[in-house]
Scaffold this motif. Structure first.
Motif, PDB file in Angstrom:
ATOM      1  N   UNK A 160      26.994  39.367  44.343  1.00 52.44           N
ATOM      2  CA  UNK A 160      28.245  39.461  43.595  1.00 52.44           C
ATOM      3  C   UNK A 160      29.476  39.375  44.492  1.00 52.44           C
ATOM      4  N   UNK A 161      29.274  39.237  45.805  1.00 52.66           N
ATOM      5  CA  UNK A 161      30.419  39.262  46.730  1.00 52.66           C
ATOM      6  C   UNK A 161      31.444  38.166  46.448  1.00 52.66           C
ATOM      7  N   UNK A 162      31.032  36.889  46.271  1.00 52.41           N
ATOM      8  CA  UNK A 162      32.044  35.862  45.975  1.00 52.41           C
ATOM      9  C   UNK A 162      32.812  36.165  44.691  1.00 52.41           C
ATOM     10  N   UNK A 163      32.108  36.672  43.682  1.00 52.65           N
ATOM     11  CA  UNK A 163      32.775  37.011  42.431  1.00 52.65           C
ATOM     12  C   UNK A 163      33.782  38.149  42.644  1.00 52.65           C
ATOM     13  N   UNK A 164      33.395  39.158  43.441  1.00 54.02           N
ATOM     14  CA  UNK A 164      34.301  40.270  43.694  1.00 54.02           C
ATOM     15  C   UNK A 164      35.545  39.813  44.445  1.00 54.02           C
ATOM     16  N   UNK A 165      35.390  38.836  45.323  1.00 56.13           N
ATOM     17  CA  UNK A 165      36.553  38.279  46.017  1.00 56.13           C
ATOM     18  C   UNK A 165      37.536  37.698  45.019  1.00 56.13           C
ATOM     19  N   UNK A 166      37.017  36.991  44.006  1.00 54.96           N
ATOM     20  CA  UNK A 166      37.876  36.429  42.975  1.00 54.96           C
ATOM     21  C   UNK A 166      38.512  37.522  42.119  1.00 54.96           C
ATOM     22  N   UNK A 167      37.731  38.565  41.823  1.00 54.45           N
ATOM     23  CA  UNK A 167      38.256  39.648  40.985  1.00 54.45           C
ATOM     24  C   UNK A 167      39.323  40.460  41.710  1.00 54.45           C
ATOM     25  N   UNK A 168      39.198  40.568  43.031  1.00 54.47           N
ATOM     26  CA  UNK A 168      40.266  41.204  43.818  1.00 54.47           C
ATOM     27  C   UNK A 168      41.542  40.377  43.693  1.00 54.47           C
ATOM     28  N   UNK A 169      41.399  39.052  43.758  1.00 52.25           N
ATOM     29  CA  UNK A 169      42.561  38.175  43.587  1.00 52.25           C
ATOM     30  C   UNK A 169      43.137  38.293  42.186  1.00 52.25           C
ATOM     31  N   UNK A 170      42.270  38.579  41.202  1.00 56.04           N
ATOM     32  CA  UNK A 170      42.728  38.743  39.813  1.00 56.04           C
ATOM     33  C   UNK A 170      43.394  40.094  39.585  1.00 56.04           C
ATOM     34  N   UNK A 171      43.287  41.005  40.568  1.00 55.78           N
ATOM     35  CA  UNK A 171      43.926  42.304  40.457  1.00 55.78           C
ATOM     36  C   UNK A 171      43.140  43.350  39.701  1.00 55.78           C
TER      37      UNK A 171
END
Length: 406
Positions: free
Chosen positions: A325-336
């Motif tokens: 899930x790490x790549x997805x979490x990177x995107x979700x961090x960018x999503x705030x």
């Protein structure tokens, strides 16, 4: 005038001559001085040699105690140690024959650390130092060991089903908030992330998280983002982001009406609490946060209703802390929607500096629930809401069922 007279008396007896000769030789020769010095030196050597023996015996005992206590606390403090830490220390001393000298064992531990302190003391009788007033020596030893993992990922799986209403949900909130305080109060470097996964019959996701998956039958109901995870995905640790996953329909499949002589039923027959994926943004999944105040606010806002699906809560918790899930979490961090301080998570399974924990809080067992069958997830609905707030339902003997068991 008569002059003064001086009389000289000489004693020439043999014994007087002999005494004078002996004293003269004593003053002229050094043999007696060397003998006294030698005796004094011998006594000093004997004394210091004896002290050295006592010191060596002291050091030998101290070394044995210190090495044993060091090894024992290191073994006891290991987070992989499954035995009781106090028992581990006692066992080390027993095997070394030093049990009588063990004084205290103190264990302090939490979710991501264990600290073990031990003290020991022996009394050593002396052989020679008693001449100096020391009949025995105290031999102390103390050691402390701690293992701590700073990078901790926690997923809290919280039951918000209907059976948790009243005092149970209040107790869950109290326990969950106390847990947050306990772990975050020992997290000065903010290395502990906490994800909240509330669940009842479904797990409601933030929209940004649902959008990372290949959702089908997407509807436009605000704050309703539950996914019907296919059975095939429960055999995998990773939840596929490419496999089509239907969204759970916003529908009441639990309540019925006995009004069979009209086309209208009471509006109360379709109630929010009977909808398995409820429109309630208080019960949304919350991703990777280190803010204790915010976490406790989210927990305090939880609301209980619906059936219980522990398996879905556990599935999403595992999904959100597994390394895939790490790549997805990177995107979700960018999503705030996830804390940027936890970039790079979830960590790998074999990362020795990371710890992953799932906490489950529930009052019961898994309960089955119903869902709308695939044929009825799209297109016009046979259920209509009239302007007066009542619902109209198509009747007829040939009407197919719109719901099936899950």
């Amino acid at each position: 005038m008569l002059g003064a007279t001086k009389t000289i008396v000489r004693d020439n007896t043999p014994h007087r001559k002999s005494a004078k000769a002996t004293v003269g030789r004593f003053w002229r020769e050094e043999d007696g001085t060397l003998m006294l010095f030698g005796v004094l030196l011998f006594m000093l050597m004997l004394t210091f040699g004896g002290i050295a023996v006592d010191v060596m015996r002291y050091e030998q005992r101290r070394t044995a105690l210190q090495q044993t206590i060091d090894r024992s606390v290191l073994a006891a403090a290991s987070l992989s140690q499954e035995r009781n830490p106090t028992g581990v220390v006692n066992d080390y001393f027993s095997k070394a024959g030093l049990s009588p000298f063990l004084r205290t064992v103190t264990v302090t531990e939490g979710l991501n650390f264990r600290n073990v302190n031990a003290t020991a003391e022996a009394e050593l009788p002396t052989f020679f130092m008693g001449m100096l007033g020391y009949s025995e020596l105290d031999v102390p030893a103390e050691s402390t060991a701690e293992q701590r993992i700073n990078n901790v990922e926690i997923a809290m799986v919280l039951d918000v089903s209907g059976s948790m209403g009243g005092a149970k949900i209040a107790n869950l909130k109290t326990a969950a908030m106390e847990f947050v305080d306990t772990v975050k109060n020992n997290d000065a470097d903010n290395r502990i992330s906490i994800t909240l996964v509330p669940y009842n019959a479904q797990v409601n996701l933030p929209r940004q998280l649902r959008e990372k998956y290949n959702a089908t039958n997407v509807h436009d109901v605000t704050d309703i983002n539950c996914l019907e995870i296919p059975d095939s995905q429960f055999s995998n640790v990773t939840l596929s982001r490419t496999t089509p996953i239907p969204m759970f329909s916003y529908a009441d499949t639990s309540n019925n009406t006995n009004n069979n002589n009209s086309y209208s039923t009471s509006n109360s027959d379709m109630i929010e609490n009977s909808i398995f994926c409820r429109r309630n943004n208080d019960n949304l999944v919350r991703l990777m946060s280190g803010d204790a105040t915010q976490l406790k606010s989210w927990i305090n806002g939880l609301d209980a209703a619906g059936n219980t699906s522990i398996v879905l809560g556990m599935k999403w918790a595992l999904t959100l802390i597994e390394p895939g899930a790490r790549p997805m979490m990177t995107q979700l961090i960018a999503d705030g929607v996830a804390d940027s301080r936890f970039a790079g998570r979830p960590f790998d399974w074999n990362d020795e500096d990371a710890l992953k924990v799932i906490i489950v809080m529930t009052d019961g067992e898994h309960v089955a629930h119903t869902k709308v069958n695939s044929d009825y997830k799209t297109g016009d609905s046979p259920i209509w809401k009239a302007g007066d707030g009542n619902y109209s339902i198509q009747h007829g003997s040939n009407r197919p069922s719109s719901a099936g068991s899950n």
